[in-house]
Enzyme design. Structure first.
Site, mmCIF file in Angstrom:
data_model
loop_
_atom_site.group_PDB
_atom_site.id
_atom_site.type_symbol
_atom_site.label_atom_id
_atom_site.label_comp_id
_atom_site.label_asym_id
_atom_site.label_seq_id
_atom_site.Cartn_x
_atom_site.Cartn_y
_atom_site.Cartn_z
ATOM 1 N N GLY A 182 -29.474 -37.806 -4.250
ATOM 2 C CA GLY A 182 -28.926 -39.096 -4.158
ATOM 3 C C GLY A 182 -29.794 -40.197 -3.982
ATOM 4 O O GLY A 182 -30.904 -40.221 -4.510
ATOM 5 N N GLU A 183 -29.599 -41.427 -3.347
ATOM 6 C CA GLU A 183 -30.357 -42.524 -2.994
ATOM 7 C C GLU A 183 -30.597 -43.434 -4.242
ATOM 8 O O GLU A 183 -31.414 -44.532 -4.111
ATOM 9 C CB GLU A 183 -31.572 -42.070 -2.476
ATOM 10 C CG GLU A 183 -31.504 -41.474 -0.969
ATOM 11 C CD GLU A 183 -32.916 -40.927 -0.417
ATOM 12 O OE1 GLU A 183 -33.907 -41.212 -1.135
ATOM 13 O OE2 GLU A 183 -32.832 -40.269 0.455
#
Length: 349
Positions: free
Chosen positions: A320-321
């Site tokens: 993610g991120e």
């Protein structure tokens, strides 16, 4: 709610394809790079496309009620990590030590983190981090709505404002990132509701839960879908019942990027789910999005298929991120370079 979204320049796309066919290579020899180069030309309205010098990642951070600790364990029932990690990770982003920080530096991208709905105490962070905060945490979607009335619209407006800020600052390419324990459960519920899929098909391992943990996630999503019922047919009602403030903000970010004619690289499962909802709000916006990478989460695959997007990379990432999409930036730059720098067959002696 209506949006004035420009159409990509099909004349430029056609000109790009003609130019690609005339480069010093066999027809189609650069494969997907040729498709991406033509896509960028259509987005920019010029051949070759402009350089992608200013790439910006915005990480929308928020907590979810489904990540609340059980009475007998400090570990979330739907995640391998406790919800306190969300607030802690905001500080890691600010320190420049997160995964996306490190990877973004390799391609010269900037990373911005925003507390949209973090439940933990972040009074020590710079005020610009909380400037677009909608609430503290979201409701547990299996037993209650994620948001109060009007909060989905507020989150969406916040995301639009953030897109404007980044574009006004010079962004050539935007990447939505996410941070929040419980994100994959919420994303799975949104995808299942949008596409009419059973929970069992869309739920994955997320942060790395075992089969018992995945079964818990499936049960949560099943309960959430049953509770939401027919409200899931309208996008803001869907975000209120099953989403989160950060999902609403991500959707607004995606739509406003399209309004401004700035390309977006979607990241993983969370931005994919938000994109499905954003398309319901503004169907023409999807023409301005590319899929940066293929996540290991099954719900992302369903979302991308529905959006008609083929991921640029498949590296087995699930961080993610915005970290996966960042890795696709060099591929887009390479696609542009082929048009800008390769010689032409007609010029061969």
């Amino acid at each position: 709610m209506t949006f004035d979204i420009p159409a990509p320049d099909e004349r430029a796309r056609g000109e790009a394809r003609e130019r690609l066919d005339g480069l010093v290579k066999p027809l189609g020899a650069l494969g997907r790079l040729e498709e991406l180069a033509a896509w960028l030309c259509a987005a920019h309205g010029t051949v070759p496309p402009r350089p992608l010098d200013d790439v910006r990642v915005v990480v929308f951070a928020g907590d979810h009620g489904v990540s609340a600790a059980s009475p007998v364990s400090a570990v979330s029932p739907v995640s391998a990590y406790p919800r306190e990690v969300t607030a802690a990770m905001v500080r890691v982003f600010l320190s420049g030590a997160s995964g996306v920080n490190v990877l973004a530096r390799q391609v010269g991208a900037r990373v911005r983190v925003l507390d949209v709905a973090v439940d933990g105490d972040l009074t020590d962070v710079p005020p610009e981090v909380t400037a677009h905060k909608v609430r503290r945490g979201s409701g547990a979607i299996d037993v209650a709505d994620a948001l109060e009335p009007g909060e989905a619209e507020r989150g969406f407006a916040a995301g639009r404002a953030v897109a404007d800020e980044e574009i006004d600052g010079g962004a050539d390419l935007l990447i939505p990132g996410d941070m929040g324990i419980g994100n994959t459960t919420v994303a799975s519920a949104l995808v299942a509701a949008c596409l009419g899929l059973p929970a069992e098909d869309v739920v994955g391992a997320g942060t790395g839960v075992d089969e018992r943990g995945r079964a818990r996630k499936v049960a949560v999503v099943e309960a959430a879908l049953a509770r939401a019922g027919s409200r899931a047919r309208e996008p803001f009602a869907l975000l209120t019942a099953l989403g989160s403030a950060c999902a609403a903000a991500t959707a607004g970010f995606l739509v406003q990027a399209a309004v401004r004619g700035v390309p977006v690289l979607l990241d993983g499962v969370f931005s994919g789910a938000a994109a499905l909802v954003a398309r319901e709000i503004a169907p023409e916006a999807a023409r301005w999005w590319l899929a940066g990478h293929r996540s290991t989460e099954p719900s992302q695959a369903f979302a991308l298929k529905a959006l008609g997007l083929e991921p640029i990379l498949d590296l087995g990432l699930r961080l993610g991120e915005g970290s996966g999409a960042v890795q696709a930036v060099p591929v887009l730059r390479a696609a542009r370079a082929t048009l800008a720098e390769m010689g032409r067959l007609a010029d061969l002696a």
